[in-house]
Design a protein around this motif. Structure first.
Motif, PDB file in Angstrom:
ATOM      1  N   UNK A 244      21.944 -20.207  63.788  1.00 34.23           N
ATOM      2  CA  UNK A 244      21.514 -19.144  62.899  1.00 34.23           C
ATOM      3  C   UNK A 244      20.409 -19.662  62.004  1.00 34.23           C
ATOM      4  N   UNK A 245      19.255 -18.974  61.993  1.00 34.06           N
ATOM      5  CA  UNK A 245      18.116 -19.443  61.201  1.00 34.06           C
ATOM      6  C   UNK A 245      18.415 -19.417  59.713  1.00 34.06           C
ATOM      7  N   UNK A 246      19.190 -18.381  59.295  1.00 29.39           N
ATOM      8  CA  UNK A 246      19.517 -18.285  57.875  1.00 29.39           C
ATOM      9  C   UNK A 246      20.417 -19.427  57.441  1.00 29.39           C
ATOM     10  N   UNK A 247      21.440 -19.706  58.301  1.00 29.36           N
ATOM     11  CA  UNK A 247      22.391 -20.760  57.952  1.00 29.36           C
ATOM     12  C   UNK A 247      21.746 -22.122  58.011  1.00 29.36           C
ATOM     13  N   UNK A 248      20.880 -22.335  59.028  1.00 32.73           N
ATOM     14  CA  UNK A 248      20.292 -23.658  59.194  1.00 32.73           C
ATOM     15  C   UNK A 248      19.286 -23.967  58.103  1.00 32.73           C
ATOM     16  N   UNK A 249      18.752 -22.921  57.429  1.00 38.20           N
ATOM     17  CA  UNK A 249      17.769 -23.165  56.382  1.00 38.20           C
ATOM     18  C   UNK A 249      18.403 -23.293  55.008  1.00 38.20           C
ATOM     19  N   UNK A 250      19.735 -23.173  54.959  1.00 31.90           N
ATOM     20  CA  UNK A 250      20.420 -23.289  53.670  1.00 31.90           C
ATOM     21  C   UNK A 250      20.235 -24.687  53.113  1.00 31.90           C
ATOM     22  N   UNK A 251      19.878 -24.823  51.833  1.00 31.33           N
ATOM     23  CA  UNK A 251      19.611 -26.145  51.256  1.00 31.33           C
ATOM     24  C   UNK A 251      20.873 -26.976  51.137  1.00 31.33           C
ATOM     25  N   UNK A 252      20.746 -28.260  51.454  1.00 36.51           N
ATOM     26  CA  UNK A 252      21.867 -29.187  51.282  1.00 36.51           C
ATOM     27  C   UNK A 252      21.772 -29.763  49.879  1.00 36.51           C
ATOM     28  N   UNK A 253      22.265 -29.018  48.861  1.00 32.80           N
ATOM     29  CA  UNK A 253      22.054 -29.394  47.461  1.00 32.80           C
ATOM     30  C   UNK A 253      23.232 -30.152  46.881  1.00 32.80           C
ATOM     31  N   UNK A 254      24.086 -30.707  47.727  1.00 31.13           N
ATOM     32  CA  UNK A 254      25.197 -31.511  47.240  1.00 31.13           C
ATOM     33  C   UNK A 254      25.507 -32.584  48.261  1.00 31.13           C
ATOM     34  N   UNK A 255      26.315 -33.548  47.854  1.00 30.81           N
ATOM     35  CA  UNK A 255      26.710 -34.593  48.796  1.00 30.81           C
ATOM     36  C   UNK A 255      27.484 -33.999  49.966  1.00 30.81           C
ATOM     37  N   UNK A 256      28.385 -33.037  49.672  1.00 28.62           N
ATOM     38  CA  UNK A 256      29.143 -32.407  50.739  1.00 28.62           C
ATOM     39  C   UNK A 256      28.207 -31.664  51.684  1.00 28.62           C
ATOM     40  N   UNK A 257      27.217 -30.956  51.114  1.00 32.25           N
ATOM     41  CA  UNK A 257      26.266 -30.240  51.951  1.00 32.25           C
ATOM     42  C   UNK A 257      25.467 -31.179  52.825  1.00 32.25           C
ATOM     43  N   UNK A 258      25.096 -32.338  52.251  1.00 26.25           N
ATOM     44  CA  UNK A 258      24.336 -33.319  53.034  1.00 26.25           C
ATOM     45  C   UNK A 258      25.173 -33.840  54.197  1.00 26.25           C
ATOM     46  N   UNK A 259      26.432 -34.168  53.926  1.00 26.54           N
ATOM     47  CA  UNK A 259      27.307 -34.696  54.974  1.00 26.54           C
ATOM     48  C   UNK A 259      27.503 -33.660  56.073  1.00 26.54           C
ATOM     49  N   UNK A 260      27.770 -32.404  55.691  1.00 29.82           N
ATOM     50  CA  UNK A 260      28.029 -31.355  56.676  1.00 29.82           C
ATOM     51  C   UNK A 260      26.779 -30.965  57.448  1.00 29.82           C
ATOM     52  N   UNK A 261      25.626 -31.347  56.929  1.00 29.17           N
ATOM     53  CA  UNK A 261      24.380 -31.027  57.625  1.00 29.17           C
ATOM     54  C   UNK A 261      23.865 -32.185  58.471  1.00 29.17           C
ATOM     55  N   UNK A 262      24.420 -33.385  58.278  1.00 26.83           N
ATOM     56  CA  UNK A 262      23.806 -34.548  58.923  1.00 26.83           C
ATOM     57  C   UNK A 262      24.785 -35.511  59.601  1.00 26.83           C
ATOM     58  N   UNK A 263      26.044 -35.517  59.198  1.00 25.11           N
ATOM     59  CA  UNK A 263      26.983 -36.513  59.718  1.00 25.11           C
ATOM     60  C   UNK A 263      27.855 -35.871  60.805  1.00 25.11           C
ATOM     61  N   UNK A 264      27.493 -36.135  62.053  1.00 27.65           N
ATOM     62  CA  UNK A 264      28.165 -35.477  63.179  1.00 27.65           C
ATOM     63  C   UNK A 264      29.648 -35.829  63.241  1.00 27.65           C
ATOM     64  N   UNK A 265      30.009 -37.074  62.930  1.00 24.00           N
ATOM     65  CA  UNK A 265      31.402 -37.497  63.031  1.00 24.00           C
ATOM     66  C   UNK A 265      32.299 -36.666  62.123  1.00 24.00           C
ATOM     67  N   UNK A 266      31.809 -36.373  60.913  1.00 17.09           N
ATOM     68  CA  UNK A 266      32.601 -35.585  59.969  1.00 17.09           C
ATOM     69  C   UNK A 266      32.696 -34.139  60.426  1.00 17.09           C
ATOM     70  N   UNK A 267      31.573 -33.568  60.832  1.00 18.01           N
ATOM     71  CA  UNK A 267      31.564 -32.170  61.278  1.00 18.01           C
ATOM     72  C   UNK A 267      32.481 -31.993  62.485  1.00 18.01           C
ATOM     73  N   UNK A 268      32.384 -32.929  63.421  1.00 21.56           N
ATOM     74  CA  UNK A 268      33.195 -32.820  64.630  1.00 21.56           C
ATOM     75  C   UNK A 268      34.680 -32.911  64.307  1.00 21.56           C
ATOM     76  N   UNK A 269      35.022 -33.797  63.371  1.00 18.33           N
ATOM     77  CA  UNK A 269      36.426 -33.924  62.982  1.00 18.33           C
ATOM     78  C   UNK A 269      36.922 -32.636  62.355  1.00 18.33           C
ATOM     79  N   UNK A 270      36.141 -32.025  61.501  1.00 19.07           N
ATOM     80  CA  UNK A 270      36.542 -30.775  60.851  1.00 19.07           C
ATOM     81  C   UNK A 270      36.709 -29.667  61.885  1.00 19.07           C
ATOM     82  N   UNK A 271      35.810 -29.593  62.856  1.00 14.23           N
ATOM     83  CA  UNK A 271      35.837 -28.513  63.835  1.00 14.23           C
ATOM     84  C   UNK A 271      37.025 -28.604  64.789  1.00 14.23           C
ATOM     85  N   UNK A 272      37.648 -29.781  64.877  1.00 15.07           N
ATOM     86  CA  UNK A 272      38.837 -29.872  65.733  1.00 15.07           C
ATOM     87  C   UNK A 272      39.998 -29.039  65.188  1.00 15.07           C
ATOM     88  N   UNK A 273      39.944 -28.675  63.894  1.00  9.19           N
ATOM     89  CA  UNK A 273      41.009 -27.880  63.280  1.00  9.19           C
ATOM     90  C   UNK A 273      40.685 -26.392  63.272  1.00  9.19           C
TER      91      UNK A 273
END
Length: 393
Positions: A8-37
């Motif tokens: 989604x262009x809107x979602x992908x352009x959302x600013x990563x203005x926090x540490x959590x946002x940065x991790x969820x936008x860049x750290x695949x290991x964390x995102x993948x772990x969350x998505x397993x649930x």
């Protein structure tokens, strides 16, 4: 059910203005772990957030290789079979992307003959009802999912939930189930459909029923078997299967609803089913013949399945019984065969039907070992039950 799509262009352009946002936008290991649930339908929506999330979602889907199921019984609140409503709700919580769906529903309520909740004046012909039901299933399930729906007099099911739940026999009343098979490493499940116009050696090979060294199990269902020519037609299909080293189980049903049915005329006889191929598949079946008419005798026969030593993890049981069995055959004692199966295999879910004839025999299929000697005639029975185990690796 949605497919994996572009971010989604809107979602992908959302600013990563926090540490959590940065991790969820860049750290695949964390995102993948969350998505397993996350259940699969929500996971497919999450895959639209960004390219990273889409790739993580794809990897998560590849790990979801366990068969699952949805089942329902009782009276629907809507003008459709109770299973369809249960699927709409239940698919929201499933952790798999189904590639094949095998459904079985009772003929009385699926065809709309009874049920005061249905508006009798607005009833459509059965062909239109079947078409509506298939359209509904296509909207519920992924576009890539092969759908096979069996309509039969009675249903055997394990309630939705844990495999250890006691299975139930429904010779009357509204009931149905849907087995959902995702992509599984080393396992290929393919549907097939033959009528008198399409059954030939070439079509058998295309379906994987002949010339397929990896074929292990065939689930086979004949419809309109009472019509002239149906017996000869079925024998033509069963003869090569009887000589093969595969597990064969199924029976005769009232009708089959399939996605493509352009080859045969309305009301003609035919056969549908699934082929299960792969080196990891194992299976065994036993035949409860007409003389098996007490709970003790049923247990003695079903325990022969235990002796086959089929792994019970990631395994499903199938029960295909004659409509003359059930409590009518066991001195008005209900749920005898399903209870006996559950007593011996408490962690294996059981599914099947009460139909108009049974197909199968005593057979074991394990790795490079097969135990069975029968011909095409030895696969067809009446007043019996075929009880099977199929291990999916």
């Amino acid at each position: 059910m949605e497919e994996l799509g572009a971010p989604s262009s809107a979602a992908s352009s959302a600013p990563a203005d926090s540490k959590a946002g940065y991790v969820l936008s860049n750290v695949a290991e964390v995102v993948e772990r969350i998505l397993t649930f996350v259940p699969t339908k929500a996971l497919l929506r999450a895959a639209r957030v960004s390219r990273l999330w889409r790739n993580c979602a794809r990897r998560v889907l590849k790990t979801q290789q366990q068969m699952s199921w949805l089942s329902a019984f009782g009276t629907s609140r809507y003008e459709e079979h109770v299973l369809l409503g249960a699927m709409e709700e239940g698919l929201e919580t499933k952790y798999l992307l189904p590639l094949t769906a095998l459904l079985m529903v009772d003929s009385e309520h699926f065809n709309g003959h009874n049920g005061s909740y249905r508006h009798k004046k607005a009833r459509k012909c059965q062909d239109e009802e079947e078409s509506d039901a298939m359209d509904r299933l296509r909207r519920l399930l992924p576009k890539s999912c092969d759908i096979l729906c069996i309509v039969t007099p009675g249903i055997v099911l394990t309630p939705t939930g844990l495999p250890c739940t006691t299975p139930k026999e429904f010779m009357e009343g509204e009931a149905g189930f849907s087995l959902l098979f995702p992509a599984m490493d080393g396992v290929q499940i393919r549907p097939f459909h033959f009528c008198k116009n399409s059954l030939n050696q070439e079509s058998l090979e295309e379906a994987g029923l002949t010339g397929n060294p990896d074929l292990k199990v065939v689930l086979l269902f004949g419809y309109h078997a009472y019509k002239s020519g149906a017996a000869v037609f079925l024998n033509k299909l069963l003869e090569p299967l009887a000589r093969s080293n595969v597990l064969i189980a199924g029976g005769h049903v009232e009708k089959a609803c399939i996605q493509q049915r352009d080859c045969c005329s309305p009301g003609s006889f035919g056969v549908v089913g699934l082929t299960l191929s792969g080196s990891r598949i194992q299976g065994a079946s036993v035949l409860l013949d007409q003389d098996v008419s007490s709970p003790k005798a049923a247990e003695v026969t079903i325990r022969r399945l235990k002796a086959a030593s089929i792994p019970e993890r990631n395994t499903v049981g199938f029960m295909f019984a004659c409509v003359a069995r059930g409590h009518n055959h066991y001195n008005n004692e209900h749920n005898v065969e399903a209870d006996t199966f559950h007593k011996i295999f408490p962690s294996v879910p059981l599914f099947g039907f009460f139909g108009n004839g049974e197909i199968g025999c005593d057979r074991i299929v394990k790795e490079n070992y097969t135990l069975s000697e029968t011909d095409a005639n030895g696969l067809q029975h009446g007043y019996t039950t075929v009880m099977s185990l199929v291990h999916l690796g």
